[in-house]
Design a protein around this motif. Structure first.
Motif, PDB file in Angstrom:
ATOM      1  N   ALA A  66      -4.909 -49.767  37.763  1.00 30.80           N
ATOM      2  CA  ALA A  66      -4.748 -49.524  39.196  1.00 30.80           C
ATOM      3  C   ALA A  66      -3.276 -49.386  39.565  1.00 30.80           C
ATOM      4  O   ALA A  66      -2.914 -48.537  40.390  1.00 30.80           O
ATOM      5  CB  ALA A  66      -5.388 -50.668  39.995  1.00 30.80           C
ATOM      6  N   VAL A  67      -2.422 -50.190  38.958  1.00 33.79           N
ATOM      7  CA  VAL A  67      -0.984 -50.122  39.229  1.00 33.79           C
ATOM      8  C   VAL A  67      -0.432 -48.753  38.826  1.00 33.79           C
ATOM      9  O   VAL A  67       0.357 -48.147  39.565  1.00 33.79           O
ATOM     10  CB  VAL A  67      -0.238 -51.241  38.479  1.00 33.79           C
ATOM     11  CG1 VAL A  67       1.268 -50.997  38.494  1.00 33.79           C
ATOM     12  CG2 VAL A  67      -0.557 -52.598  39.099  1.00 33.79           C
ATOM     13  N   ALA A  68      -0.853 -48.253  37.664  1.00 31.99           N
ATOM     14  CA  ALA A  68      -0.375 -46.944  37.200  1.00 31.99           C
ATOM     15  C   ALA A  68      -0.796 -45.845  38.170  1.00 31.99           C
ATOM     16  O   ALA A  68       0.000 -44.961  38.511  1.00 31.99           O
ATOM     17  CB  ALA A  68      -0.915 -46.660  35.799  1.00 31.99           C
ATOM     18  N   GLY A  69      -2.041 -45.878  38.625  1.00 31.69           N
ATOM     19  CA  GLY A  69      -2.514 -44.870  39.569  1.00 31.69           C
ATOM     20  C   GLY A  69      -1.809 -44.956  40.902  1.00 31.69           C
ATOM     21  O   GLY A  69      -1.412 -43.935  41.479  1.00 31.69           O
ATOM     22  N   ALA A  70      -1.624 -46.171  41.405  1.00 31.08           N
ATOM     23  CA  ALA A  70      -0.951 -46.359  42.690  1.00 31.08           C
ATOM     24  C   ALA A  70       0.506 -45.917  42.614  1.00 31.08           C
ATOM     25  O   ALA A  70       1.036 -45.325  43.570  1.00 31.08           O
ATOM     26  CB  ALA A  70      -1.034 -47.830  43.110  1.00 31.08           C
ATOM     27  N   ALA A  71       1.157 -46.199  41.484  1.00 31.56           N
ATOM     28  CA  ALA A  71       2.554 -45.793  41.312  1.00 31.56           C
ATOM     29  C   ALA A  71       2.686 -44.273  41.342  1.00 31.56           C
ATOM     30  O   ALA A  71       3.638 -43.732  41.928  1.00 31.56           O
ATOM     31  CB  ALA A  71       3.100 -46.342  39.992  1.00 31.56           C
ATOM     32  N   TYR A  72       1.720 -43.574  40.743  1.00 36.42           N
ATOM     33  CA  TYR A  72       1.755 -42.107  40.755  1.00 36.42           C
ATOM     34  C   TYR A  72       1.574 -41.571  42.171  1.00 36.42           C
ATOM     35  O   TYR A  72       2.286 -40.650  42.582  1.00 36.42           O
ATOM     36  CB  TYR A  72       0.670 -41.549  39.834  1.00 36.42           C
ATOM     37  CG  TYR A  72       0.605 -40.042  39.846  1.00 36.42           C
ATOM     38  CD1 TYR A  72       1.549 -39.285  39.146  1.00 36.42           C
ATOM     39  CD2 TYR A  72      -0.382 -39.365  40.562  1.00 36.42           C
ATOM     40  CE1 TYR A  72       1.505 -37.897  39.164  1.00 36.42           C
ATOM     41  CE2 TYR A  72      -0.435 -37.983  40.586  1.00 36.42           C
ATOM     42  CZ  TYR A  72       0.519 -37.252  39.885  1.00 36.42           C
ATOM     43  OH  TYR A  72       0.481 -35.875  39.909  1.00 36.42           O
ATOM     44  N   LEU A  73       0.644 -42.143  42.918  1.00 42.69           N
ATOM     45  CA  LEU A  73       0.434 -41.689  44.299  1.00 42.69           C
ATOM     46  C   LEU A  73       1.679 -41.920  45.145  1.00 42.69           C
ATOM     47  O   LEU A  73       2.036 -41.087  45.989  1.00 42.69           O
ATOM     48  CB  LEU A  73      -0.752 -42.430  44.917  1.00 42.69           C
ATOM     49  CG  LEU A  73      -2.136 -42.150  44.304  1.00 42.69           C
ATOM     50  CD1 LEU A  73      -3.216 -42.888  45.092  1.00 42.69           C
ATOM     51  CD2 LEU A  73      -2.432 -40.658  44.251  1.00 42.69           C
ATOM     52  N   ALA A  74       2.354 -43.038  44.909  1.00 47.43           N
ATOM     53  CA  ALA A  74       3.572 -43.338  45.660  1.00 47.43           C
ATOM     54  C   ALA A  74       4.701 -42.398  45.247  1.00 47.43           C
ATOM     55  O   ALA A  74       5.427 -41.864  46.098  1.00 47.43           O
ATOM     56  CB  ALA A  74       3.984 -44.794  45.428  1.00 47.43           C
ATOM     57  N   TYR A  75       4.832 -42.164  43.937  1.00 50.57           N
ATOM     58  CA  TYR A  75       5.912 -41.316  43.416  1.00 50.57           C
ATOM     59  C   TYR A  75       5.772 -39.871  43.890  1.00 50.57           C
ATOM     60  O   TYR A  75       6.765 -39.207  44.228  1.00 50.57           O
ATOM     61  CB  TYR A  75       5.914 -41.362  41.889  1.00 50.57           C
ATOM     62  CG  TYR A  75       6.916 -40.447  41.238  1.00 50.57           C
ATOM     63  CD1 TYR A  75       8.273 -40.762  41.220  1.00 50.57           C
ATOM     64  CD2 TYR A  75       6.496 -39.248  40.643  1.00 50.57           C
ATOM     65  CE1 TYR A  75       9.197 -39.906  40.621  1.00 50.57           C
ATOM     66  CE2 TYR A  75       7.402 -38.390  40.049  1.00 50.57           C
ATOM     67  CZ  TYR A  75       8.763 -38.725  40.042  1.00 50.57           C
ATOM     68  OH  TYR A  75       9.666 -37.872  39.455  1.00 50.57           O
TER      69      TYR A  75
END
Length: 271
Positions: A66-75
Motif C-alpha cells: 500500500a505504501v508503494a502504491g500511495a507513494a506513486y500516486l503522490a509522486y
C-alpha cells in the motif's frame, strides 16, 4: 501515434510496472523489519513465533504494498481520485463471485495437470507460518479481507494495471500486469525450490502459473467493473475459503493436514 512512439510508450509503461512491482516487494521487506528485529525467527523459523508477532508481521508486509502504491500516486500527482472505490452494485457482486469461482477452477485445473505430469508446486511460505495452529488460520481470514487483498489489489490492479491502460488495451494491461507479477516471483520460488534441475524448475513454473492465473482473473473482474472493491472481495474470498478449509482440517481431520497444506501451498502466492 506512430509505431516507434507507440512501442516506446509500451516499453516505458512495462518498465514502470516492473519498477512499481519491485518497489512494492522491497517496501514490504522494509515495513516488516520492526517485527523481524523484535523476533528474528520470523525470517528464519516462524513455527515457534507467537501469534501476535505473526499477525503484526503479515499486516506490516501488506502495508508495504500500500505504501508503494500511495507513494506513486503522490509522486505523479494522480492523487486518491485515481482510486476506483465505490459501493458494489448487484452486477459487481456477481463478478466478485465469478472471480472466486474462476480462481478455484484454475487452481483445480493446474493441480490436476501437475498431478498427471507428476509435478509439485514449490513450497509456499504461508503454510510455514500456520503450521498446525488452527487459530492462526482464522486470523489470516481476517487479514485477507482487511489487509492482504486491499493492499495487493490496490497496487497491482488500481495502480499498475490502470497505469498500463495508457499503452495497452484493457486485457493487454491485464496480461502484462500478470506477467510482471508472476515474473518477479521467480527468484522467490526458485530460492525455496529443492533444486533447480528440470524437475525443480518445473515445480517453480507450476507455482508461477497459479500466480499468473489468479492475477488474470482478478484483473479481468476489475476491467469489467472498474471498481477496486470487486477484485478485493474476489481475492479475499478466494484466500478466506482456503484458510477456512485449512482451519476445518486442522480441527476435525488432522490426519488429512498434509493434503490440505498441499492445496494451500499451491493456491497462495508468496508475498
Amino acid at each position: 501515434m506512430d509505431t516507434l512512439t507507440e512501442a516506446d510508450g509500451r516499453v516505458r509503461s512495462v518498465l514502470v510496472a516492473v519498477a512499481l512491482t519491485v518497489a512494492g516487494l522491497l517496501a514490504s521487506q522494509v515495513t516488516t523489519l520492526p517485527a523481524i528485529l523484535v523476533e528474528p525467527d520470523l525470517a528464519l523459523d516462524p513455527s515457534g513465533v507467537g501469534r501476535g508477532l505473526l499477525v503484526a508481521f503479515f499486516i506490516l508486509n501488506f502495508l508495504g504494498f500500500a505504501v508503494a502504491g500511495a507513494a506513486y500516486l503522490a509522486y505523479t500527482g494522480l492523487g486518491w481520485s485515481f482510486v476506483d472505490l465505490r459501493t458494489p452494485s448487484l452486477r459487481d457482486w456477481k463478478y466478485a463471485i465469478l472471480g472466486i469461482v474462476a480462481s478455484f477452477g484454475f487452481v483445480i485445473v493446474v493441480s490436476v495437470l501437475a498431478t498427471v505430469a507428476d509435478l509439485s508446486a514449490t513450497d509456499n511460505q504461508v503454510v510455514d507460518y500456520i503450521g498446525d495452529d488452527s487459530t492462526m488460520a482464522l486470523y489470516l481470514i481476517v487479514i485477507a479481507f482487511l489487509f492482504n487483498a486491499p493492499a495487493e489489489e490496490f497496487l497491482w490492479r488500481n495502480v499498475i494495471q490502470k497505469r498500463l491502460y495508457a499503452a495497452f488495451s484493457r486485457m493487454g494491461a491485464v496480461v502484462v500486469t500478470s506477467l510482471v507479477f508472476a515474473g518477479v516471483h521467480f527468484p522467490v520460488y526458485a530460492a525455496t525450490a529443492p533444486s533447480l534441475d528440470p524437475t525443480g524448475l518445473a515445480g517453480v513454473l507450476v507455482s508461477l502459473l497459479v500466480v499468473f492465473g489468479g492475477s488474470i482473473v482478478f484483473g479481468y473482474v476489475y476491467v469489467r467493473t472498474r471498481n477496486l472493491v470487486v477484485p478485493i472481495v474476489a481475492h479475499a474470498g478466494f484466500n478466506a475459503i482456503q484458510f477456512g478449509f485449512l482451519y476445518l482440517t486442522i480441527e476435525y481431520a488432522p490426519e488429512d493436514l498434509e493434503a490440505a497444506m498441499a492445496l494451500v501451498r499451491l493456491a497462495l502466492p508468496v508475498g
